[in-house]
Design a protein around this motif. Structure first.
Motif, PDB file in Angstrom:
ATOM      1  N   THR A   1      23.556  73.925  32.095  1.00 39.64           N
ATOM      2  CA  THR A   1      23.942  72.554  32.440  1.00 39.64           C
ATOM      3  C   THR A   1      25.029  72.557  33.507  1.00 39.64           C
ATOM      4  N   ALA A   2      25.997  73.462  33.371  1.00 38.29           N
ATOM      5  CA  ALA A   2      27.085  73.534  34.350  1.00 38.29           C
ATOM      6  C   ALA A   2      26.547  73.906  35.721  1.00 38.29           C
ATOM      7  N   SER A   3      25.530  74.817  35.756  1.00 40.96           N
ATOM      8  CA  SER A   3      24.949  75.207  37.045  1.00 40.96           C
ATOM      9  C   SER A   3      24.208  74.030  37.682  1.00 40.96           C
ATOM     10  N   ASN A   4      23.417  73.303  36.855  1.00 35.77           N
ATOM     11  CA  ASN A   4      22.699  72.132  37.386  1.00 35.77           C
ATOM     12  C   ASN A   4      23.678  71.056  37.841  1.00 35.77           C
ATOM     13  N   LEU A   5      24.773  70.924  37.128  1.00 39.06           N
ATOM     14  CA  LEU A   5      25.767  69.915  37.494  1.00 39.06           C
ATOM     15  C   LEU A   5      26.409  70.245  38.833  1.00 39.06           C
ATOM     16  N   VAL A   6      26.604  71.505  39.092  1.00 39.99           N
ATOM     17  CA  VAL A   6      27.177  71.898  40.391  1.00 39.99           C
ATOM     18  C   VAL A   6      26.229  71.513  41.516  1.00 39.99           C
ATOM     19  N   ASN A   7      24.925  71.789  41.334  1.00 40.60           N
ATOM     20  CA  ASN A   7      23.946  71.443  42.374  1.00 40.60           C
ATOM     21  C   ASN A   7      23.853  69.930  42.546  1.00 40.60           C
ATOM     22  N   ALA A   8      23.844  69.223  41.404  1.00 39.81           N
ATOM     23  CA  ALA A   8      23.743  67.759  41.478  1.00 39.81           C
ATOM     24  C   ALA A   8      24.950  67.164  42.187  1.00 39.81           C
ATOM     25  N   ARG A   9      26.107  67.719  41.938  1.00 37.14           N
ATOM     26  CA  ARG A   9      27.324  67.210  42.601  1.00 37.14           C
ATOM     27  C   ARG A   9      27.283  67.489  44.104  1.00 37.14           C
ATOM     28  N   GLN A  10      26.682  68.611  44.472  1.00 37.05           N
ATOM     29  CA  GLN A  10      26.536  68.883  45.905  1.00 37.05           C
ATOM     30  C   GLN A  10      25.599  67.857  46.557  1.00 37.05           C
ATOM     31  N   GLU A  11      24.461  67.589  45.886  1.00 40.26           N
ATOM     32  CA  GLU A  11      23.517  66.606  46.430  1.00 40.26           C
ATOM     33  C   GLU A  11      24.147  65.225  46.466  1.00 40.26           C
ATOM     34  N   TYR A  12      24.890  64.915  45.403  1.00 35.85           N
ATOM     35  CA  TYR A  12      25.558  63.612  45.372  1.00 35.85           C
ATOM     36  C   TYR A  12      26.579  63.495  46.497  1.00 35.85           C
ATOM     37  N   ALA A  13      27.266  64.577  46.791  1.00 34.83           N
ATOM     38  CA  ALA A  13      28.259  64.533  47.864  1.00 34.83           C
ATOM     39  C   ALA A  13      27.587  64.250  49.199  1.00 34.83           C
ATOM     40  N   GLN A  14      26.435  64.879  49.452  1.00 33.72           N
ATOM     41  CA  GLN A  14      25.729  64.652  50.716  1.00 33.72           C
ATOM     42  C   GLN A  14      25.204  63.210  50.765  1.00 33.72           C
ATOM     43  N   ALA A  15      24.588  62.765  49.657  1.00 37.42           N
ATOM     44  CA  ALA A  15      24.042  61.397  49.640  1.00 37.42           C
ATOM     45  C   ALA A  15      25.151  60.369  49.762  1.00 37.42           C
ATOM     46  N   ASN A  16      26.265  60.649  49.150  1.00 30.75           N
ATOM     47  CA  ASN A  16      27.398  59.720  49.209  1.00 30.75           C
ATOM     48  C   ASN A  16      27.940  59.606  50.623  1.00 30.75           C
ATOM     49  N   SER A  17      27.934  60.731  51.350  1.00 30.59           N
ATOM     50  CA  SER A  17      28.430  60.706  52.730  1.00 30.59           C
ATOM     51  C   SER A  17      27.523  59.829  53.602  1.00 30.59           C
ATOM     52  N   VAL A  18      26.199  60.022  53.464  1.00 31.43           N
ATOM     53  CA  VAL A  18      25.247  59.223  54.260  1.00 31.43           C
ATOM     54  C   VAL A  18      25.325  57.760  53.854  1.00 31.43           C
ATOM     55  N   TYR A  19      25.451  57.539  52.534  1.00 32.89           N
ATOM     56  CA  TYR A  19      25.511  56.164  52.038  1.00 32.89           C
ATOM     57  C   TYR A  19      26.733  55.442  52.598  1.00 32.89           C
ATOM     58  N   ARG A  20      27.806  56.094  52.696  1.00 36.95           N
ATOM     59  CA  ARG A  20      29.012  55.474  53.239  1.00 36.95           C
ATOM     60  C   ARG A  20      28.797  55.087  54.712  1.00 36.95           C
ATOM     61  N   GLN A  21      28.091  55.946  55.466  1.00 34.26           N
ATOM     62  CA  GLN A  21      27.807  55.638  56.870  1.00 34.26           C
ATOM     63  C   GLN A  21      26.895  54.403  56.972  1.00 34.26           C
ATOM     64  N   VAL A  22      25.882  54.380  56.125  1.00 35.82           N
ATOM     65  CA  VAL A  22      24.952  53.228  56.128  1.00 35.82           C
ATOM     66  C   VAL A  22      25.694  51.958  55.757  1.00 35.82           C
ATOM     67  N   LYS A  23      26.528  52.057  54.722  1.00 42.53           N
ATOM     68  CA  LYS A  23      27.266  50.896  54.242  1.00 42.53           C
ATOM     69  C   LYS A  23      28.229  50.378  55.306  1.00 42.53           C
ATOM     70  N   ALA A  24      28.758  51.266  56.102  1.00 37.29           N
ATOM     71  CA  ALA A  24      29.701  50.850  57.137  1.00 37.29           C
ATOM     72  C   ALA A  24      28.992  50.118  58.288  1.00 37.29           C
ATOM     73  N   LEU A  25      27.670  50.408  58.546  1.00 39.26           N
ATOM     74  CA  LEU A  25      26.937  49.805  59.677  1.00 39.26           C
ATOM     75  C   LEU A  25      26.024  48.667  59.234  1.00 39.26           C
ATOM     76  N   ARG A  26      26.115  48.307  57.969  1.00 37.94           N
ATOM     77  CA  ARG A  26      25.238  47.251  57.457  1.00 37.94           C
ATOM     78  C   ARG A  26      25.588  45.917  58.127  1.00 37.94           C
ATOM     79  N   GLY A  27      24.479  45.188  58.604  1.00 39.84           N
ATOM     80  CA  GLY A  27      24.649  43.890  59.271  1.00 39.84           C
ATOM     81  C   GLY A  27      24.764  43.985  60.772  1.00 39.84           C
TER      82      GLY A  27
END
Length: 746
Positions: A257-283
């Motif tokens: 579980t700890a190993s999967n959580l590390v990978n998930a947190r990495q993916e979440y970090a990448q998705a969160n970075s892109v999401y923040r960029q999208v959210k900043a350019l919305r509208g």
């Protein structure tokens, strides 16, 4: 260049002499007090002899005991009680046991010392009870039997001497007593009782150990049973079968579980970075999203953008050849608009996909964290159960180990409890104490010899202490060290008969060949040489206190000066005049009448007879006035001295002591030289210093000291008087004999 100051060789020599220790000084101090030392030493020796020979003789007998090591290992009690094999601590312990109150009490009981004559002698009454009234003292309370026994035990312990022989296991037991038979019995009895007491103690310890082990084994068995029962109940209550297996599976799940959580947190970090960029350019339109790398990197967006670029290039090419309303231009422009619309729709889809990826990644992380927390709680619960289980298992193991150990020891003790195990004794007597025929103490000869030695040391130290505490002036060195002035000369102490009161004042004329007369001549020479440059030669002679011989010195010094030139002797000691009496001028007018103006100078000056062969005139004190100090401090007296100094080569003035009155201070102002007389071995140097300070305050010309009444009979006792003693013998041989010595001050 700075001028170098000359070196004072005399001062350096004197300093080096002071730094050196002259053993002859100590020797002569000892010789001076030799009779006192010998008498005091003899007295101490006699008193010690009387006391020593009155003491009761004490006999000593000694037994030698061998202390064995604890080799028998009786029922292994040494392990239970912590006693090691033979060593320093064990050996010292046995010595203390030999001195113990309990063992000595057994000796007293066995020998019945309570009834022994040595301990029942009537004590002599104390000094206080012999000399003080009985009403002043508390009545004597008779001792009880218990207190008497305790006193005998304490006394016997003081009489015992128990010591170890170095580098061996032998112990000497000695007893001092006025009864020689008792002195031999006590060490032997003490050694026997010591061995018996040890055997009894071993047997008692064995019995106690067996009883204690029996109780302890039963208690340990019960403890083991209870601990095993508690362990079993706990395992049943918690449904524990294999804690280690369950714990290992849970640990593996946590790791995955700890190993999967590390990978998930990495993916979440990448998705969160892109999401923040999208959210900043919305509208801001689809074109704004093209700056996001995740949008541009999309393959479909890239192909649509390429189609859009191709359409733009086609419109640009046709615009160069046709007008804006040409059908081809219109068709190309329509294619371009469609391409841009397609690109915008695709970018919007990509942005929506990125948002969904972010939400999925966040949900995945939270789900894995919940799973990990659940696994951790399971592990903690297992750890608590495992800890409690191991605690119970340890209790069972410890109780089982203690039970087995004590059960084994109990069986060993029970098997070894026989008579043979007690045959090994703690010690044995090597030499019995024998009756001594010679007293051990007091060692009378040695005590007397030591008392004589200590008495001699004490007497010698006392003599040196008295010499050190003596603050009088004895010789020329004392004059220089204590007074800070040189000694002009010294006069021996005269010894005369009592037939004539004023015999010392005429000593110079009547016995001109004695050491005293020669000392006067020496002082005369010193006084004359010290004032050669002065036209007036007025000598004022004084001292600190009466009785120092200043009048004797004044008269004889005037007689000595009169043999050389015309001299005048003035008696200015108006409070205790004596010169007039010595010269038969008791009622003759003198200084008082002359200064007061009631008599003329010719009436007050009296000439010494020509048959004396001395050119000396005398002015006595005259009638004692009520205010001598006013007469001496008057201008008329000063004028009189100026007139007389023109007629006489030398004027000698005998004045009162400086400590009592201020006459000498007044006369010192008109003196050419003040001759200060100090009596040897009599006047404290502090007194002389105080009076010299008074003279210096009035600028008196006092720069030397006349040391009077030196006892030349003690020349052998003082190192510093050695030369004087030599010259005394020289004078006797030179002048054909001499006379005795006398101490006088008119």
């Amino acid at each position: 260049m700075q001028k170098q100051e000359p070196v004072d060789n005399e001062r350096l020599t004197s300093q080096s002499d002071e730094d050196e220790i002259d053993l002859r000084v100590f020797w002569h101090i000892f010789i001076k007090h030799k009779w006192t030392i010998f008498l005091l030493t003899s007295l101490i020796g006699i008193l010690t002899t009387i006391v020593v020979f009155s003491l009761q003789p004490i006999y000593r007998s000694t037994a030698v005991l061998l202390i064995e090591s604890d080799k028998a290992n009786v029922i292994s009690i040494k392990e239970i009680y912590g006693i090691e094999s033979f060593g320093k601590e064990y050996y010292q312990t046995q010595l203390e046991i030999l001195k113990s109150w309990t063992l000595v009490e057994k000796v007293v009981k066995k020998l019945n010392l309570v009834s022994h004559p040595v301990y029942n002698q009537k004590k002599e009454e104390s000094f206080l009870r012999n000399w003080l009234p009985s009403s002043w003292l508390s009545p004597e309370v008779p001792l009880t039997a218990e207190k008497k026994r305790d006193a005998i035990i304490a006394s016997l312990r003081d009489q015992l001497t128990i010591s170890a022989i170095r580098n061996s296991r032998l112990v000497t037991i000695s007893c001092d007593s006025s009864d020689k038979q008792l002195a031999a019995k006590v060490p032997n009895t003490l050694a026997d009782l010591y061995i018996e007491s040890d055997l009894e103690a071993k047997l008692e310890m064995t019995n106690k150990a067996a009883s204690w082990l029996t109780e302890r084994v039963e208690g340990l068995r019960q403890n083991l049973s209870n601990s095993e029962k508690t362990l079993q109940e706990y395992m049943e209550r918690k449904n524990l079968i294999n804690v280690e297996g369950v714990k290992s599976v849970a640990k593996k799940q946590i790791e995955e579980t700890a190993s999967n959580l590390v990978n998930a947190r990495q993916e979440y970090a990448q998705a969160n970075s892109v999401y923040r960029q999208v959210k900043a350019l919305r509208g801001k339109g689809s074109e704004a999203y093209e700056s996001i790398p995740a949008v541009l990197n999309n393959g479909l967006v890239q192909s649509l953008k390429q189609a859009e670029l191709d359409a733009e290039r086609k419109v640009s090419e046709l615009s160069e050849r046709y007008g804006q309303r040409h059908p081809k231009i219109i068709a190309a422009t329509s294619d371009l608009e469609k391409a841009k619309a397609n690109t915008a729709r695709q970018i919007q889809r990509v942005v929506e996909g990125l948002t969904k990826e972010y939400e999925v990644a966040l949900a995945n992380v939270k789900a894995l964290e919940r799973v990990l927390d659940d696994n951790k709680r399971k592990i903690k619960e297992l750890n608590r159960k495992e800890y409690e289980l191991k605690k119970l298992e340890r209790d069972v193991a410890v109780n089982r180990q203690l039970y087995n150990m004590f059960l084994t020891r109990f069986k060993e003790t029970d098997a070894s409890q026989d008579v043979q195990s007690l045959q090994s004794t703690i010690g044995r007597l090597i030499d019995l104490a024998l009756v001594s025929n010679w007293p051990y103490k007091p060692k009378k000869r040695m005590i007397v010899a030591i008392s004589l030695l200590l008495g001699f040391i004490f007497s010698t130290m006392l003599a040196f202490s008295l010499e050190y505490l003596d603050n009088t002036i004895k010789d020329g060195e004392d004059v220089e060290q204590k007074l800070g002035l040189p000694m002009l000369g010294s006069l021996p102490k005269l010894k005369l008969s009592n037939t004539e009161e004023f015999e010392p004042l005429w000593k110079f004329l009547k016995e001109p060949k004695t050491a005293f007369a020669e000392s006067v001549r020496t002082l005369r020479t010193g006084a004359i040489l010290s004032c050669l440059e002065s036209e007036e030669k007025i000598f004022v002679i004084t001292s600190s206190v009466p009785g120092e011989g200043k009048t004797t010195f004044s008269t004889n010094q005037a007689l000595a000066l009169g043999q050389m030139e015309k001299t005048l002797l003035i008696d200015a000691d108006m409070r205790r005049p004596s010169i007039g009496k010595a010269f038969g001028l008791t009622k003759a007018p003198g200084l008082a009448e002359l200064v007061a103006g009631t008599r003329k100078l010719d009436e007050c000056i009296h000439h010494l007879g020509e048959d004396q062969k001395v050119n000396l005139d005398v002015i006595p004190s005259g009638k004692v006035p009520p205010n001598p100090l006013e007469l001496l401090s008057s201008p008329r007296f000063k004028t009189l001295l100026e007139k007389l100094s023109k007629e006489y080569a030398y004027i000698v003035i005998d004045t009162a002591p400086t400590m009592l009155v201020s006459d000498a201070l007044v006369l010192a102002k008109v003196a050419t030289k003040v001759l200060y007389v100090v009596k040897a071995d009599a006047t404290p140097h502090q007194v002389v210093l105080d009076n010299l300070k008074r003279l210096r305050r009035v600028d008196a010309p006092v720069d030397s000291i006349v040391l009077n009444q030196i006892q030349t009979q003690k020349t052998s006792k003082y190192y510093y008087y050695g030369k004087y003693g030599y010259y005394k013998n020289y004078y006797k041989s030179y002048y054909g004999g001499g006379h005795g010595y006398y101490n006088s001050d008119s």
